[in-house]
Motif scaffolding. Structure first.
Motif, PDB file in Angstrom:
ATOM      1  N   GLU A  24      58.218  45.850 -76.241  1.00  0.00           N
ATOM      2  CA  GLU A  24      58.273  44.606 -76.795  1.00  0.00           C
ATOM      3  C   GLU A  24      57.527  44.186 -76.346  1.00  0.00           C
ATOM      4  OE1 GLU A  24      61.719  41.670 -78.193  1.00  0.00           O
ATOM      5  OE2 GLU A  24      62.764  42.960 -76.692  1.00  0.00           O
ATOM      6  N   GLU A  25      57.279  43.803 -75.165  1.00  0.00           N
ATOM      7  CA  GLU A  25      56.325  42.833 -74.645  1.00  0.00           C
ATOM      8  C   GLU A  25      54.553  43.122 -75.291  1.00  0.00           C
ATOM      9  OE1 GLU A  25      56.722  40.128 -72.526  1.00  0.00           O
ATOM     10  OE2 GLU A  25      57.985  40.474 -73.149  1.00  0.00           O
ATOM     11  N   ILE A  26      54.171  44.086 -75.330  1.00  0.00           N
ATOM     12  CA  ILE A  26      53.169  44.812 -76.046  1.00  0.00           C
ATOM     13  C   ILE A  26      52.734  44.283 -77.160  1.00  0.00           C
ATOM     14  CG2 ILE A  26      51.574  46.672 -76.688  1.00  0.00           C
ATOM     15  CD1 ILE A  26      52.662  48.134 -73.612  1.00  0.00           C
ATOM     16  N   GLY A  27      54.171  43.897 -77.966  1.00  0.00           N
ATOM     17  CA  GLY A  27      53.578  44.154 -79.245  1.00  0.00           C
ATOM     18  C   GLY A  27      53.201  42.687 -79.285  1.00  0.00           C
ATOM     19  N   LYS A  28      54.007  41.776 -78.053  1.00  0.00           N
ATOM     20  CA  LYS A  28      54.014  40.314 -78.700  1.00  0.00           C
ATOM     21  C   LYS A  28      52.774  40.004 -78.097  1.00  0.00           C
ATOM     22  CE  LYS A  28      58.785  39.030 -77.381  1.00  0.00           C
ATOM     23  NZ  LYS A  28      60.138  38.825 -76.694  1.00  0.00           N
ATOM     24  N   GLU A  29      52.278  40.372 -77.342  1.00  0.00           N
ATOM     25  CA  GLU A  29      51.014  40.464 -76.683  1.00  0.00           C
ATOM     26  C   GLU A  29      49.527  40.537 -77.742  1.00  0.00           C
ATOM     27  OE1 GLU A  29      49.205  40.950 -72.583  1.00  0.00           O
ATOM     28  OE2 GLU A  29      51.201  41.108 -71.755  1.00  0.00           O
ATOM     29  N   PHE A  30      49.863  41.976 -78.150  1.00  0.00           N
ATOM     30  CA  PHE A  30      48.549  42.029 -79.456  1.00  0.00           C
ATOM     31  C   PHE A  30      49.112  41.005 -80.500  1.00  0.00           C
ATOM     32  CE2 PHE A  30      47.815  46.222 -77.493  1.00  0.00           C
ATOM     33  CZ  PHE A  30      46.620  45.841 -77.363  1.00  0.00           C
ATOM     34  N   ASP A  31      50.593  40.631 -81.034  1.00  0.00           N
ATOM     35  CA  ASP A  31      50.367  40.032 -82.417  1.00  0.00           C
ATOM     36  C   ASP A  31      49.525  38.681 -81.601  1.00  0.00           C
ATOM     37  OD1 ASP A  31      51.627  41.566 -83.713  1.00  0.00           O
ATOM     38  OD2 ASP A  31      54.074  40.878 -83.124  1.00  0.00           O
ATOM     39  N   ALA A  32      49.964  38.023 -80.517  1.00  0.00           N
ATOM     40  CA  ALA A  32      49.697  36.727 -80.153  1.00  0.00           C
ATOM     41  C   ALA A  32      48.463  36.735 -79.884  1.00  0.00           C
ATOM     42  CB  ALA A  32      49.824  36.331 -78.111  1.00  0.00           C
ATOM     43  N   LEU A  33      47.590  37.504 -79.431  1.00  0.00           N
ATOM     44  CA  LEU A  33      46.250  38.000 -79.522  1.00  0.00           C
ATOM     45  C   LEU A  33      45.407  37.600 -80.673  1.00  0.00           C
ATOM     46  CD1 LEU A  33      42.610  38.395 -78.193  1.00  0.00           C
ATOM     47  CD2 LEU A  33      43.782  40.655 -77.984  1.00  0.00           C
ATOM     48  N   HIS A  34      46.231  38.260 -81.901  1.00  0.00           N
ATOM     49  CA  HIS A  34      45.843  38.504 -83.469  1.00  0.00           C
ATOM     50  C   HIS A  34      45.494  36.984 -83.781  1.00  0.00           C
ATOM     51  CE1 HIS A  34      46.184  38.735 -87.662  1.00  0.00           C
ATOM     52  NE2 HIS A  34      45.560  39.387 -88.020  1.00  0.00           N
ATOM     53  N   ASP A  35      46.933  36.301 -83.792  1.00  0.00           N
ATOM     54  CA  ASP A  35      47.154  34.442 -83.787  1.00  0.00           C
ATOM     55  C   ASP A  35      46.009  33.945 -83.629  1.00  0.00           C
ATOM     56  OD1 ASP A  35      48.939  36.190 -85.852  1.00  0.00           O
ATOM     57  OD2 ASP A  35      50.905  35.372 -84.154  1.00  0.00           O
ATOM     58  N   GLU A  36      45.787  34.304 -82.009  1.00  0.00           N
ATOM     59  CA  GLU A  36      45.031  33.245 -81.412  1.00  0.00           C
ATOM     60  C   GLU A  36      43.846  33.025 -82.344  1.00  0.00           C
ATOM     61  OE1 GLU A  36      42.708  33.317 -77.621  1.00  0.00           O
ATOM     62  OE2 GLU A  36      44.473  33.878 -77.317  1.00  0.00           O
ATOM     63  N   ILE A  37      42.694  34.729 -82.459  1.00  0.00           N
ATOM     64  CA  ILE A  37      41.988  34.551 -83.041  1.00  0.00           C
ATOM     65  C   ILE A  37      41.381  33.798 -84.419  1.00  0.00           C
ATOM     66  CG2 ILE A  37      39.696  35.965 -83.955  1.00  0.00           C
ATOM     67  CD1 ILE A  37      40.016  36.030 -80.785  1.00  0.00           C
ATOM     68  N   PHE A  38      42.423  33.854 -85.344  1.00  0.00           N
ATOM     69  CA  PHE A  38      42.269  34.170 -86.718  1.00  0.00           C
ATOM     70  C   PHE A  38      42.855  32.753 -86.564  1.00  0.00           C
ATOM     71  CE2 PHE A  38      42.952  38.137 -87.832  1.00  0.00           C
ATOM     72  CZ  PHE A  38      42.294  38.264 -89.438  1.00  0.00           C
ATOM     73  N   SER A  39      43.607  31.572 -85.560  1.00  0.00           N
ATOM     74  CA  SER A  39      43.602  30.564 -85.855  1.00  0.00           C
ATOM     75  C   SER A  39      42.216  29.929 -85.321  1.00  0.00           C
ATOM     76  CB  SER A  39      44.793  29.567 -85.327  1.00  0.00           C
ATOM     77  OG  SER A  39      44.045  30.163 -83.232  1.00  0.00           O
ATOM     78  N   ASP A  40      40.972  30.492 -84.711  1.00  0.00           N
ATOM     79  CA  ASP A  40      40.039  29.894 -84.472  1.00  0.00           C
ATOM     80  C   ASP A  40      38.987  30.200 -85.467  1.00  0.00           C
ATOM     81  OD1 ASP A  40      38.050  28.989 -82.252  1.00  0.00           O
ATOM     82  OD2 ASP A  40      37.017  30.566 -82.300  1.00  0.00           O
ATOM     83  N   LEU A  41      39.211  31.176 -86.739  1.00  0.00           N
ATOM     84  CA  LEU A  41      37.693  31.379 -88.186  1.00  0.00           C
ATOM     85  C   LEU A  41      37.931  30.213 -87.883  1.00  0.00           C
ATOM     86  CD1 LEU A  41      40.158  34.597 -88.978  1.00  0.00           C
ATOM     87  CD2 LEU A  41      38.044  34.916 -87.392  1.00  0.00           C
ATOM     88  N   GLY A  42      36.409  30.375 -88.752  1.00  0.00           N
ATOM     89  CA  GLY A  42      36.066  28.731 -89.390  1.00  0.00           C
ATOM     90  C   GLY A  42      34.370  28.888 -89.645  1.00  0.00           C
ATOM     91  N   GLU A  43      33.957  28.193 -90.126  1.00  0.00           N
ATOM     92  CA  GLU A  43      32.292  27.949 -90.891  1.00  0.00           C
ATOM     93  C   GLU A  43      31.835  29.227 -90.014  1.00  0.00           C
ATOM     94  OE1 GLU A  43      29.425  27.374 -92.743  1.00  0.00           O
ATOM     95  OE2 GLU A  43      31.618  27.597 -93.210  1.00  0.00           O
TER      96      GLU A  43
END
Length: 394
Positions: A24-43
């Motif tokens: 469960e923790e692994i799932g949360k950590e990998f989900d959080a890493l995905h969301d962190e990178i996608f929130s940073d995507l840009g120009e």
């Protein structure tokens, strides 16, 4: 983690050493890493893919222009080399990744998985189904993932042997040279055709789509551009185009096989993943793939599929971000006692070829798997120093 009712396909699979809470923790950590990178995507990210597409097109056009003068050896050599590089970039870092939806967040109608098609024999729609959906959903599940041995090779000693596998070393060489055509035919899914799960109309439609791609490549590479070289250069230009296609095929075959068939990877049964959690899915992707070590240029030429582990964790993430997240993925592996599969190109390629040669014969046993990954001491020290460093102010 609760043990499956069926016998584990590989009792050494590290998945079985994890508790439900850890998964469960692994799932949360990998989900959080995905969301962190996608929130940073840009120009900056958008500029990368647009610049790469522009470079690829200019390199391809310049190389083809040189091949118009293929009767002169320097033009022939430079044109062939440039066209080979252009085709690799288009196939690996552009086509594969755009059609994965990695750049859909840009909302650019010309660089979008729904509209992009690539310079290879596989029709976009068929490839996206067999690769994006089937392979990336059912990664390394025997009987579900058709990319395990591409349905023609024995790559796991637990696969039942039959005399046809004696030919797989020869078939392997042929597939290297004609990889784009092998993938296109693989997309047809002959297993479904044999079982009658595809109608004749569907099969004919898919063959017709491959025919359209074949006609396009033949007209472009073996008739149209060679014709511009005139009678004296026609054959040389056609041969140069054939060489560029073979170079692209051999390279993509090597990168893809090294990412899926080295000794380090694990396979699964359908019973094992029947009640798979989000964390379990991440672990399956993690240990079902392998990376290839290399520098920045190598990674770009590999379509960043040299980070096959990161790609399987996040197939929708822009490939240019895989190198950035790799240290974070390695840290997670260390904390949970999971392997992080990677190695030099020649080593990874060598283990693949050894597997194909050895398992062409009956018998054989599983190769030893890597243990838990440990972040190198110097890398830990560098990170600790960076955290403790106090900026100096004037």
């Amino acid at each position: 983690m609760p043990q499956p009712t069926a016998t584990p396909y590989d009792p050494n699979n590290p998945l079985y050493k994890l508790t439900e809470e850890q998964l469960e923790e692994i799932g949360k950590e990998f989900d959080a890493l995905h969301d962190e990178i996608f929130s940073d995507l840009g120009e900056v990210d958008a500029r990368y893919i647009r610049s790469l597409i522009t470079f690829h097109r200019r390199l391809g056009l310049m190389s083809r222009a040189l091949l118009i003068f293929s009767r002169y050896k320097p033009a022939l050599v430079l044109g062939t080399a440039g066209l080979s590089v252009a085709k690799i970039l288009e196939n690996m870092e552009i086509g594969h990744n755009v059609m994965h939806g990695q750049w859909d967040w840009m909302n650019d109608p010309t660089i979008h998985s729904s509209t992009w098609d690539w310079d290879t024999a596989s029709p976009a729609a068929a490839w996206k189904h067999s690769h994006n959906y089937v392979h990336h959903t059912y990664t390394n599940i025997i009987g579900k993932d058709k990319d395990v041995g591409y349905e023609i090779f024995r790559v796991d000693p637990r696969q039942k042997w039959n005399p046809g596998y004696l030919l797989q070393p020869v078939g392997n060489i042929v597939l290297m040279a004609l990889f784009e055509w092998g993938v296109a035919l693989h997309d047809l899914d002959f297993d479904k055709i044999k079982k009658g799960e595809k109608s004749k109309k569907q099969v004919l439609d898919e063959l017709k789509a491959i025919g359209v791609k074949a006609r396009r490549q033949i007209l472009k590479d073996y008739i149209g551009w060679p014709a511009l070289s005139g009678r004296s250069g026609f054959k040389r230009t056609a041969k140069a185009n054939a060489v560029a296609n073979i170079v692209r095929n051999v390279w993509s075959n090597a990168i893809i096989f090294c990412g899926h068939f080295p000794d380090q990877t694990f396979t699964f049964t359908e019973e094992e993943v029947e009640n798979e959690t989000r964390g379990g899915w991440y672990v399956r992707q993690l240990i079902g793939a392998a990376n290839i070590d290399g520098g920045p240029l190598f990674h770009v030429m590999a379509g960043n599929l040299s980070f096959q582990v990161e790609h399987h964790l996040y197939p929708d993430m822009p490939s240019s971000r895989y190198q950035q997240i790799a240290p974070r993925v390695r840290e997670i592996c260390e904390r949970y006692g999971l392997p992080y599969n990677t190695g030099p190109l020649l080593k990874q390629w060598g283990t693949v070829q050894r597997t194909i040669l050895r398992l062409a014969l009956p018998g054989g046993g599983p190769r030893p798997k890597p243990g838990p990954y440990h972040v190198p001491a110097e890398e830990k020290a560098a990170k600790k120093a960076a955290k403790e460093r106090v900026p100096a102010f004037p």
